[in-house]
Design a protein around this motif. Structure first.
Motif, PDB file in Angstrom:
ATOM      1  N   MET A 162       0.834  -1.208   0.000  1.00 17.03           N
ATOM      2  CA  MET A 162       0.000   0.000   0.000  1.00 17.03           C
ATOM      3  C   MET A 162       0.865   1.253   0.000  1.00 17.03           C
ATOM      4  N   MET A 163       1.911   1.250   0.814  1.00 14.64           N
ATOM      5  CA  MET A 163       2.781   2.433   0.895  1.00 14.64           C
ATOM      6  C   MET A 163       3.540   2.666  -0.396  1.00 14.64           C
ATOM      7  N   ASN A 164       3.790   1.594  -1.149  1.00 18.06           N
ATOM      8  CA  ASN A 164       4.610   1.725  -2.366  1.00 18.06           C
ATOM      9  C   ASN A 164       3.827   2.152  -3.596  1.00 18.06           C
ATOM     10  N   TYR A 165       2.563   1.640  -3.755  1.00 14.11           N
ATOM     11  CA  TYR A 165       1.910   1.984  -5.028  1.00 14.11           C
ATOM     12  C   TYR A 165       0.420   2.308  -4.933  1.00 14.11           C
ATOM     13  N   PRO A 204      -0.218   6.686   0.030  1.00  7.61           N
ATOM     14  CA  PRO A 204      -0.016   5.471   0.847  1.00  7.61           C
ATOM     15  C   PRO A 204      -1.171   5.244   1.815  1.00  7.61           C
ATOM     16  N   ALA A 205      -2.287   4.709   1.297  1.00  8.78           N
ATOM     17  CA  ALA A 205      -3.467   4.519   2.138  1.00  8.78           C
ATOM     18  C   ALA A 205      -4.179   3.243   1.715  1.00  8.78           C
ATOM     19  N   GLY A 206      -5.027   2.729   2.598  1.00 14.09           N
ATOM     20  CA  GLY A 206      -5.792   1.544   2.262  1.00 14.09           C
ATOM     21  C   GLY A 206      -6.477   0.965   3.478  1.00 14.09           C
ATOM     22  N   PHE A 207      -6.933  -0.300   3.352  1.00 11.63           N
ATOM     23  CA  PHE A 207      -7.660  -1.000   4.407  1.00 11.63           C
ATOM     24  C   PHE A 207      -6.946  -2.308   4.701  1.00 11.63           C
ATOM     25  N   GLU A 210      -7.780 -14.861   8.744  1.00 11.69           N
ATOM     26  CA  GLU A 210      -7.952 -14.196   7.454  1.00 11.69           C
ATOM     27  C   GLU A 210      -7.275 -12.829   7.509  1.00 11.69           C
ATOM     28  N   VAL A 211      -6.374 -12.580   6.540  1.00 13.88           N
ATOM     29  CA  VAL A 211      -5.761 -11.255   6.390  1.00 13.88           C
ATOM     30  C   VAL A 211      -6.304 -10.666   5.098  1.00 13.88           C
ATOM     31  N   THR A 212      -7.015  -9.530   5.187  1.00 12.92           N
ATOM     32  CA  THR A 212      -7.624  -8.896   4.023  1.00 12.92           C
ATOM     33  C   THR A 212      -7.046  -7.497   3.860  1.00 12.92           C
ATOM     34  N   ALA A 213      -6.564  -7.194   2.634  1.00 13.34           N
ATOM     35  CA  ALA A 213      -5.997  -5.869   2.354  1.00 13.34           C
ATOM     36  C   ALA A 213      -6.626  -5.320   1.084  1.00 13.34           C
ATOM     37  N   THR A 214      -7.043  -4.049   1.113  1.00 12.96           N
ATOM     38  CA  THR A 214      -7.648  -3.400  -0.062  1.00 12.96           C
ATOM     39  C   THR A 214      -7.036  -2.015  -0.233  1.00 12.96           C
ATOM     40  N   ASN A 215      -6.657  -1.697  -1.465  1.00 10.35           N
ATOM     41  CA  ASN A 215      -6.167  -0.349  -1.783  1.00 10.35           C
ATOM     42  C   ASN A 215      -6.427  -0.061  -3.252  1.00 10.35           C
ATOM     43  N   ILE A 216      -6.223   1.197  -3.636  1.00  9.74           N
ATOM     44  CA  ILE A 216      -6.478   1.629  -5.014  1.00  9.74           C
ATOM     45  C   ILE A 216      -5.193   1.500  -5.830  1.00  9.74           C
TER      46      ILE A 216
END
Length: 831
Positions: free
Chosen positions: A706-709, A722-725, A737-743
């Motif tokens: 997330m921080m990189n792209y 650098p943002a996301g969930f 469960e590890v869940t990650a979401t970003n744009i």
């Protein structure tokens, strides 16, 4: 065998490591931290495969060697250093006091075996290259330091005779000095030189090679010599000599029939292309036919002895013509922009060959004005690009209509979906929907009329009717509707005929579909199937393969009676039964020795031979068998769109309550402080140290991504935001469960998605092997979005899933979900 370097002062630690790995590794080097000298290590670090030391020394070594495997020695009260350790790409750590090193020893065994296999493959590859590639190396003075066996074979010299000599031992006296002067001028600029050379063998005979010479550098970037790779072009030169001989014969015959100068000019003037003859030495025009006079805007009386550069200029092309003539003696169909002295510009196709004219060495050049053709090419290219962009956008729309591939996992024990349109978009579509409760679902796999854009239009009609049917069923609160695939098929038949005005045989439209509809109720373990010219295959609990035939009647076409009653099959299913659905694109694909369709028999054989394996493996077998079958026909093309879906029945639904314990849940700007706080939560809420390490690694990788792209939502912006969930949950105390979401941008998606597709196609052993290869090669190790982090997450997860959802045509929500099953506690070594 692996070479290990241990840098440590504590003798008890060294003894425990050496006694543990001594049975696996013979070559262990020990250096005390007090005598550690970075300069000396830099000279010999390439000799070692593994470093075991503290963080400061490991960090210094990593800066000079990015490929060496590193295991940190960490005191029990210094675990907070792991975050910094992950940044230097460690392979694991050993906590002191040391309790159990069995996991570390087993890992070294695997690395040792991998090194042996890599050494075998390297030697095998070296032998192939050594015997087939004409290769040599020299130092800066041109003295030969290394040659391949293929180089010795073509020259007739032994390696002992060549090494220590210069390449002048092979030089043929017929090659002009200018060639070598030009070659050294290129090499002196540290560029590669390509050309053709005639060399002399040991026995005095000649041979021709096409050669490329490149500068060679050491690991510090210092020039240390040159390397050459050659190709034997003896046959090509024989053909050229034959052509030259033929040309000389023609010239001889022409001289025998010599005509006066006026007649020769008359012949030239009748050539229907612009012709210029120029003096090689004087670079002036000595002849131009009328077509050339018109093309270059010059007067007949003023062109003789006029400097060539005054008649026209080649935009950025004079040196190209000179280089090609110097190297090959002629120019064939060189495309260049020409500007005449009157500023007329056009695109020309130039061909130049040397001739003798009026007892003077000259070049005769022919020019073809291709400006109109280039303009037409550009117009065609614009039309093509516009069409391609439209179709690609249509593909995005069609892709958005399709379900997520992991949706089947809600209902089935194991499954796979293979959907591959013949073109960018296709006429195959598969649809999946929940119905009135969480254990009731509907699956459709449909082959619409045509493929490409026409087929894709029909799939949109199918989707619209399917949505209407699903709404009708979901509004049935009191379960009055007995969901029947036969009834749904009849509904489709009538709706399509009405929408497309196909009620009569005189209708202009005539489209429809073949395929199958499956209704499944997990509570009652009832499965219903109706097919239109399409069967359903399944294996029962006794591993017997069965086939349910579909109706020999299509859906929606003009010939189809809207009152036709489709039949369906109802099965009581049990856990372990496996079902296989396919449209006719897979079965009808041509290939094999006789270019016949693949057929049901081969399809059934794939099921028989692989149905006991997991669905991911079976999917690879379906793809592998089709690829091999297609490839048996040269230049084979796909006939149609392909869809293959398979699923395994799970146990009867027991409505188990799902209890979720939240470990981490954060949405917003990502920073190292957020990562640190997340690590504290994991350490506090997860007791199992092994699970703790795995979840920490996955969480850090997701946050770093997330921080990189991560991007913002604006269409044209590529600014990093650098943002996301990020969320970590403990499910029923059985798995995490590890869940990650970003744009992400479309460029990010094009980098990430191929890596994830590759990962999903492999089993756990293959993922670990690919990860080790990437780490060893250094490929993508430090590239943002390069993908090696996804391989690391996958190798320590029990499963991963991902999705890309459109924000707009330039941006996507990227979601990655990792599942880690609860395991027993293991030794204090984390990979």
């Amino acid at each position: 065998m692996l070479n290990i370097l241990i840098i440590e002062n504590d003798i008890s630690i060294i003894d425990k490591i050496v006694s543990s790995v001594g049975s696996v590794i013979n070559n262990i080097n020990i250096v005390t931290k007090d005598s550690f000298n970075l300069y000396e290590i830099e000279q010999s670090i390439k000799e070692f495969d593994i470093l075991i030391s503290n963080f400061q020394i490991s960090k210094a070594v990593r800066e000079i060697d990015e490929f060496i495997s590193i295991f940190l020695i960490i005191k029990d009260d210094n675990s907070n250093i792991l975050l910094d350790a992950i940044k230097i790409n460690i392979d694991g750590y050993i906590k002191t006091p040391i309790d159990d090193l069995s996991f570390f020893t087993n890992k070294l065994k695997l690395k040792n075996e991998a090194k042996k296999r890599e050494s075998f493959r390297t030697n095998k590859l070296y032998n192939v290259l050594n015997n087939n590639i004409i290769f040599s190396k020299t130092n800066l003075d041109g003295v030969i330091t290394e040659v391949s066996d293929a180089f010795c074979n073509i020259t007739g010299y032994t390696k002992d005779e060549l090494i220590g000599n210069t390449h002048s031992i092979l030089r043929d006296t017929g090659i002009p000095d200018e060639i070598f002067m030009y070659m050294w001028s290129v090499l002196s600029m540290q560029d590669s030189w390509k050309g053709e050379l005639k060399n002399r063998k040991k026995d005095g005979s000649s041979y021709w090679v096409s050669i490329e010479i490149s500068p060679s550098f050491n690991y510090k970037g210092e020039l240390i010599g040159y390397e050459s790779i050659s190709k034997d072009i003896a046959l090509q030169k024989e053909i050229e000599i034959l052509n030259t001989s033929l040309e000389l014969t023609i010239n001889k015959r022409t001289n025998e029939l010599k005509i006066e100068k006026e007649n020769a000019q008359q012949v030239l003037s009748n050539i229907l292309f612009p012709i210029l003859i120029t003096s090689r030495l004087r670079r002036v025009i000595v002849y131009a036919n009328q077509f050339a006079l018109d093309l270059y805007d010059i007067n007949e009386k003023e062109y003789i002895n006029r400097p060539l550069d005054e008649i026209y200029t080649l935009k950025g092309g004079v040196q190209d013509v000179i280089d090609e003539i110097t190297q090959t003696g002629r120019v064939d169909s060189l495309e260049k922009v020409v500007t005449t002295h009157s500023n007329k510009t056009f695109t020309a196709l130039l061909s130049v060959i040397p001739i003798s004219y009026n007892n003077e060495d000259c070049y005769i050049g022919m020019t073809i004005d291709i400006s109109k053709q280039k303009q037409m090419e550009n117009q065609v290219r614009d039309i093509y690009n516009h069409t391609r962009e439209s179709i690609e956008y249509a593909s995005l729309i069609q892709g958005a209509v399709l379900p997520e591939k992991d949706i089947l996992s809600k209902y089935f024990k194991d499954s796979f979906v293979y959907w591959m349109p013949k073109d960018t978009v296709g006429g195959d579509i598969w649809l999946f929907n929940d119905l009135r409760h969480k254990d009731e679902c509907l699956l459709l796999f449909i082959d619409c009329t045509g493929h490409g854009v026409p087929g894709a239009f029909v799939t949109m009609i199918v989707k619209a009717i399917e949505k209407e049917i699903i709404l009708k069923i979901k509004s049935d609160r009191y379960y009055d509707i007995d969901v029947s695939p036969a009834w749904i098929m009849k509904y489709f038949n009538k709706s399509m005929k009405t929408l497309l005005k196909q009620e009569s045989r005189d209708s202009k439209s005539n489209v429809g579909w073949d395929g199958g509809i499956i209704y499944y109720n997990r509570r009652t373990q009832i499965l219903k199937f109706a097919g239109a010219e399409t069967p359903l295959f399944y294996t029962d609990i006794d591993n017997k393969l069965n086939l349910i035939k579909g109706n020999r009647y299509s859906v929606g076409y003009k010939k189809c009676d809207e009152n036709y009653k489709y039949k369906e099959t109802v099965l009581e299913v049990e856990e372990g039964m496996k079902f296989y659905c396919t449209t006719d694109g897979y079965l009808d694909q041509n290939g094999g020795e006789k270019d016949f369709p693949f057929g049901k028999k081969r399809f059934q054989n794939i099921i028989k031979n692989n149905h006991i394996k997991n669905m991911n493996f079976q999917k690879r077998m379906f793809l592998k068998n089709m690829k091999e079958y297609e490839s048996m026909v040269e230049n084979n093309d796909r006939n149609d769109d392909m869809t293959v879906i398979a699923f395994e029945i799970d146990e009867k639904s027991k409505h188990i309550e799902i209890i979720r314990e939240e470990i981490i849940k954060y949405e917003g700007v990502m920073s190292q402080n957020v990562v640190g706080a997340s690590m504290d939560n994991i350490e506090t809420k997860i007791d199992n140290m092994a699970i703790q390490g795995v979840i920490s690694t996955i969480t850090i990788e997701c946050c770093q991504n997330m921080m990189n792209y991560s991007k913002n939502k604006e269409l044209d912006s590529r600014e990093i935001v650098p943002a996301g969930f990020i969320e970590v949950q403990n499910i029923n105390n059985q798995y995490y469960e590890v869940t990650a979401t970003n744009i992400v941008s479309i460029e990010d998606k094009e980098k990430i998605e191929p890596k994830l597709v590759d990962i999903k196609s492999m089993d756990k052993a293959a993922i670990k092997k690919r990860y080790r290869e990437l780490r060893k090669s250094g490929k993508n190790t430090h590239q943002k979005g390069g993908g090696i982090g996804f391989y690391e997450i996958s190798k320590i997860s029990d499963s991963i899933e991902y999705s890309f959802k459109n924000i707009n045509k330039e941006k996507f929500y990227f979601t990655l979900k990792s599942v880690v099953k609860q395991k027993e506690k293991k030794a204090n070594i984390v990979e």
